[in-house]
Motif scaffolding. Structure first.
Motif, PDB file in Angstrom:
ATOM      1  N   GLY A  37     -21.694  -4.759  11.663  1.00 11.93           N
ATOM      2  CA  GLY A  37     -22.799  -5.597  11.218  1.00 11.93           C
ATOM      3  C   GLY A  37     -22.644  -6.052   9.780  1.00 11.93           C
ATOM      4  O   GLY A  37     -21.590  -5.925   9.159  1.00 11.93           O
ATOM      5  N   LEU A  38     -23.744  -6.586   9.269  1.00  5.17           N
ATOM      6  CA  LEU A  38     -23.790  -7.118   7.915  1.00  5.17           C
ATOM      7  C   LEU A  38     -24.592  -6.138   7.057  1.00  5.17           C
ATOM      8  O   LEU A  38     -25.651  -5.687   7.474  1.00  5.17           O
ATOM      9  CB  LEU A  38     -24.473  -8.485   7.943  1.00  5.17           C
ATOM     10  N   VAL A  39     -24.066  -5.795   5.880  1.00  5.69           N
ATOM     11  CA  VAL A  39     -24.794  -4.882   4.997  1.00  5.69           C
ATOM     12  C   VAL A  39     -24.948  -5.526   3.628  1.00  5.69           C
ATOM     13  O   VAL A  39     -24.164  -6.390   3.242  1.00  5.69           O
ATOM     14  CB  VAL A  39     -24.066  -3.533   4.847  1.00  5.69           C
ATOM     15  N   ASP A  40     -25.978  -5.099   2.907  1.00  8.80           N
ATOM     16  CA  ASP A  40     -26.185  -5.593   1.557  1.00  8.80           C
ATOM     17  C   ASP A  40     -25.214  -4.901   0.599  1.00  8.80           C
ATOM     18  O   ASP A  40     -24.944  -3.714   0.738  1.00  8.80           O
ATOM     19  CB  ASP A  40     -27.631  -5.319   1.110  1.00  8.80           C
ATOM     20  N   ALA A  41     -24.733  -5.639  -0.366  1.00 13.18           N
ATOM     21  CA  ALA A  41     -23.832  -5.055  -1.353  1.00 13.18           C
ATOM     22  C   ALA A  41     -24.638  -4.290  -2.397  1.00 13.18           C
ATOM     23  O   ALA A  41     -25.720  -4.701  -2.777  1.00 13.18           O
ATOM     24  CB  ALA A  41     -23.016  -6.150  -2.026  1.00 13.18           C
ATOM     25  N   ASN A  42     -24.116  -3.175  -2.816  1.00 11.74           N
ATOM     26  CA  ASN A  42     -24.695  -2.468  -3.953  1.00 11.74           C
ATOM     27  C   ASN A  42     -23.730  -2.589  -5.127  1.00 11.74           C
ATOM     28  O   ASN A  42     -22.612  -3.084  -4.957  1.00 11.74           O
ATOM     29  CB  ASN A  42     -24.961  -1.001  -3.578  1.00 11.74           C
ATOM     30  N   PRO A  43     -24.129  -2.158  -6.307  1.00 11.08           N
ATOM     31  CA  PRO A  43     -23.236  -2.322  -7.466  1.00 11.08           C
ATOM     32  C   PRO A  43     -21.868  -1.685  -7.264  1.00 11.08           C
ATOM     33  O   PRO A  43     -20.851  -2.237  -7.688  1.00 11.08           O
ATOM     34  CB  PRO A  43     -24.020  -1.628  -8.586  1.00 11.08           C
ATOM     35  N   ALA A  44     -21.815  -0.525  -6.605  1.00 11.38           N
ATOM     36  CA  ALA A  44     -20.539   0.147  -6.401  1.00 11.38           C
ATOM     37  C   ALA A  44     -19.619  -0.700  -5.523  1.00 11.38           C
ATOM     38  O   ALA A  44     -18.427  -0.860  -5.805  1.00 11.38           O
ATOM     39  CB  ALA A  44     -20.770   1.518  -5.763  1.00 11.38           C
ATOM     40  N   LEU A  45     -20.175  -1.253  -4.462  1.00 11.11           N
ATOM     41  CA  LEU A  45     -19.367  -2.094  -3.582  1.00 11.11           C
ATOM     42  C   LEU A  45     -18.918  -3.362  -4.294  1.00 11.11           C
ATOM     43  O   LEU A  45     -17.772  -3.796  -4.161  1.00 11.11           O
ATOM     44  CB  LEU A  45     -20.169  -2.459  -2.320  1.00 11.11           C
ATOM     45  N   ALA A  46     -19.838  -3.952  -5.052  1.00 11.24           N
ATOM     46  CA  ALA A  46     -19.477  -5.165  -5.788  1.00 11.24           C
ATOM     47  C   ALA A  46     -18.337  -4.874  -6.752  1.00 11.24           C
ATOM     48  O   ALA A  46     -17.431  -5.690  -6.934  1.00 11.24           O
ATOM     49  CB  ALA A  46     -20.695  -5.695  -6.542  1.00 11.24           C
ATOM     50  N   GLU A  47     -18.356  -3.687  -7.321  1.00  7.82           N
ATOM     51  CA  GLU A  47     -17.288  -3.285  -8.238  1.00  7.82           C
ATOM     52  C   GLU A  47     -15.963  -3.152  -7.494  1.00  7.82           C
ATOM     53  O   GLU A  47     -14.925  -3.629  -7.943  1.00  7.82           O
ATOM     54  CB  GLU A  47     -17.674  -1.957  -8.899  1.00  7.82           C
ATOM     55  N   GLU A  48     -16.005  -2.519  -6.338  1.00  2.00           N
ATOM     56  CA  GLU A  48     -14.785  -2.364  -5.542  1.00  2.00           C
ATOM     57  C   GLU A  48     -14.178  -3.708  -5.180  1.00  2.00           C
ATOM     58  O   GLU A  48     -12.971  -3.879  -5.150  1.00  2.00           O
ATOM     59  CB  GLU A  48     -15.085  -1.589  -4.252  1.00  2.00           C
ATOM     60  N   PHE A  49     -15.056  -4.660  -4.885  1.00  2.00           N
ATOM     61  CA  PHE A  49     -14.585  -5.984  -4.488  1.00  2.00           C
ATOM     62  C   PHE A  49     -14.363  -6.894  -5.692  1.00  2.00           C
ATOM     63  O   PHE A  49     -14.046  -8.063  -5.527  1.00  2.00           O
ATOM     64  CB  PHE A  49     -15.572  -6.629  -3.499  1.00  2.00           C
ATOM     65  N   GLU A  50     -14.559  -6.363  -6.877  1.00  2.00           N
ATOM     66  CA  GLU A  50     -14.325  -7.120  -8.105  1.00  2.00           C
ATOM     67  C   GLU A  50     -15.094  -8.435  -8.105  1.00  2.00           C
ATOM     68  O   GLU A  50     -14.582  -9.472  -8.495  1.00  2.00           O
ATOM     69  CB  GLU A  50     -12.826  -7.399  -8.281  1.00  2.00           C
ATOM     70  N   ASP A  51     -16.307  -8.394  -7.602  1.00  2.00           N
ATOM     71  CA  ASP A  51     -17.109  -9.621  -7.512  1.00  2.00           C
ATOM     72  C   ASP A  51     -18.582  -9.259  -7.697  1.00  2.00           C
ATOM     73  O   ASP A  51     -19.239  -8.809  -6.768  1.00  2.00           O
ATOM     74  CB  ASP A  51     -16.875 -10.293  -6.151  1.00  2.00           C
TER      75      ASP A  51
END
Lengths: 243, 243
Positions: free
Chosen positions: A104-118
């Motif tokens: 499914g689709l999940v909301d990004a959190n700051p940690a995930l955004a950091e991992e994805f460098e975006d």
DNA sequence: TGTATAAGGTTGTATATACAGTATAGTCCG
DNA sequence: CGGACTATACTGTATATACAACCTTATACA
């Protein structure tokens, strides 16, 4: 398709496209800075940046007074290539199967955004799959995918084609990062993999880049008793010491 | 010492110096471009290049509107390359030390002869070393060496030079085989690494070939809480990563 | 008090210009 | 013919300038 993209990035993409497609073979001369200035209508500094970065990334080599050339592709160290676990298991003559746990689709959190460098990343695809060899769970796959790079990712039925196969078909892989750790399984992992609490596991964390953006982040968990990571490859004879 | 060096390289060196020495810890703010302009008496573009390249090389991270910061560098060992753990630790700005547990000549048994692919093998060098980072054991090295390839192996004092350094200097490495497993430590490993019985470990088994013969076989054991195996590399520009 | 606005610092990109160093091809001259 | 010289093309570096986007903080206002 024509996203807002810096000029130097457009030039880099144009050159990479030609290298990847095979149109420009290794050793071939690429346009000089001044030629890029004319054809792209940019300043020389911008062309210089594109060529300089591609050189630092290993795609080109430059010789002052002579020109810029497509570099021989370095021997890919095969230790942790992207392998499709379904094919791997089939190759051993065993039966591959999988169970889709989450999709499914999940909301990004700051940690995930950091991992994805975006930092602007808002939502992500997320799947959890258990891969089985002869009916025995051998790998737990927990994967996030960047929707902007593979927008149709969730359209696939992952019982037949593995996520790895889908991603490899959708985007080129420019760069890989691997981290391997030893862990003890969480209770959920114990349940999904059907293992004991004291069975150590390998946790392989992998990020892969495509066109300078993180395409997917995945954690693969292997029960130690059922899987080991293996590789064998030739070296270029010079041990890498320094960094 | 004052070699002819580009200005941007001098700025990079200055920053790297501070990071390597530990003066600037991870997360600490680095001088902004304008601050570097003032202190080094350079143009902003030159400062920008230094910071941009260090960011691409993984030492810094930048946030528009906020600043530039020293990036975290976790305790990671490169998986696919032969790297000297002493230098690796020194590079992180930490103190390397080691304890020599065993060092001598052992008789080959059929299993060892099989590993070395040499039925005629009679005797082998054998060493066991604990490598420490800031006094904490991080790697247990159990190594056998083929005497016919490195006859003077035991002449070295392994408290200063690591076995890896000795071997790389003595013979070229033509081929590498790696296997990574997760294990729970044996009682001896618990004692030598000073870890609990339930602390999972990474066991990296490696064989290396030199001139078509097995030069050395080593098992490296890492406590999971203190070390992970890491690699990052670009893939072949033509995308031949499929298996 | 809460909100909107302004100001200032920071990074990101792009241009025009300049000079230095290197390699190559061609030309001149002894 | 051969060596020295020159012109040219190319990369490498450095500067000054400009504008945009982003973030934080301070200020003004309702």
């Amino acid at each position: 398709m024509s996203e807002a993209q810096p000029l130097y990035a457009k030039v880099k993409d144009h050159i990479l496209e030609n290298i990847r497609s095979g149109a420009w073979e290794a050793g071939r001369r690429v346009p000089s800075e001044n030629e890029l200035v004319e054809s792209f209508r940019i300043s020389r500094m911008t062309a210089n940046r594109a060529l300089r970065e591609l050189t630092a990334e290993g795609f080109l080599s430059r010789v002052p007074g002579v020109g810029t050339f497509v570099k021989e592709s370095p021997a890919l160290s095969s230790l942790m290539e992207l392998r499709n676990i379904a094919e791997e298991i089939a190759q051993r003559g065993h039966r591959y199967s999988s169970r889709l746990i989450r999709k499914g689709l999940v909301d990004a959190n700051p940690a995930l955004a950091e991992e994805f460098e975006d930092r602007a990343l808002k939502q992500l695809f997320h799947i959890v799959i258990v891969h089985e060899e002869n009916g025995v769970p051998v790998q737990l796959e927990d994967r996030h995918v960047n929707p902007s790079l593979v927008p149709d990712f969730l359209d696939h039925d992952f019982t037949e084609t593995t996520p790895t196969a889908v991603l490899l078909a959708a985007t080129p892989v420019d760069e890989l990062e691997h981290t391997v750790e030893a862990t003890l399984p969480t209770t959920e992992q114990q349940r999904l993999l059907n293992i004991a609490a004291l069975e150590p596991c390998l946790a392989l964390y992998r990020r892969s880049w495509s066109r300078a953006r993180v395409a997917t982040v995945v954690t693969l968990t292997y029960p130690a008793s059922r899987y080991a990571l293996y590789s064998r490859h030739r070296t270029n004879a010079r041990g890498t010491f320094s960094q």
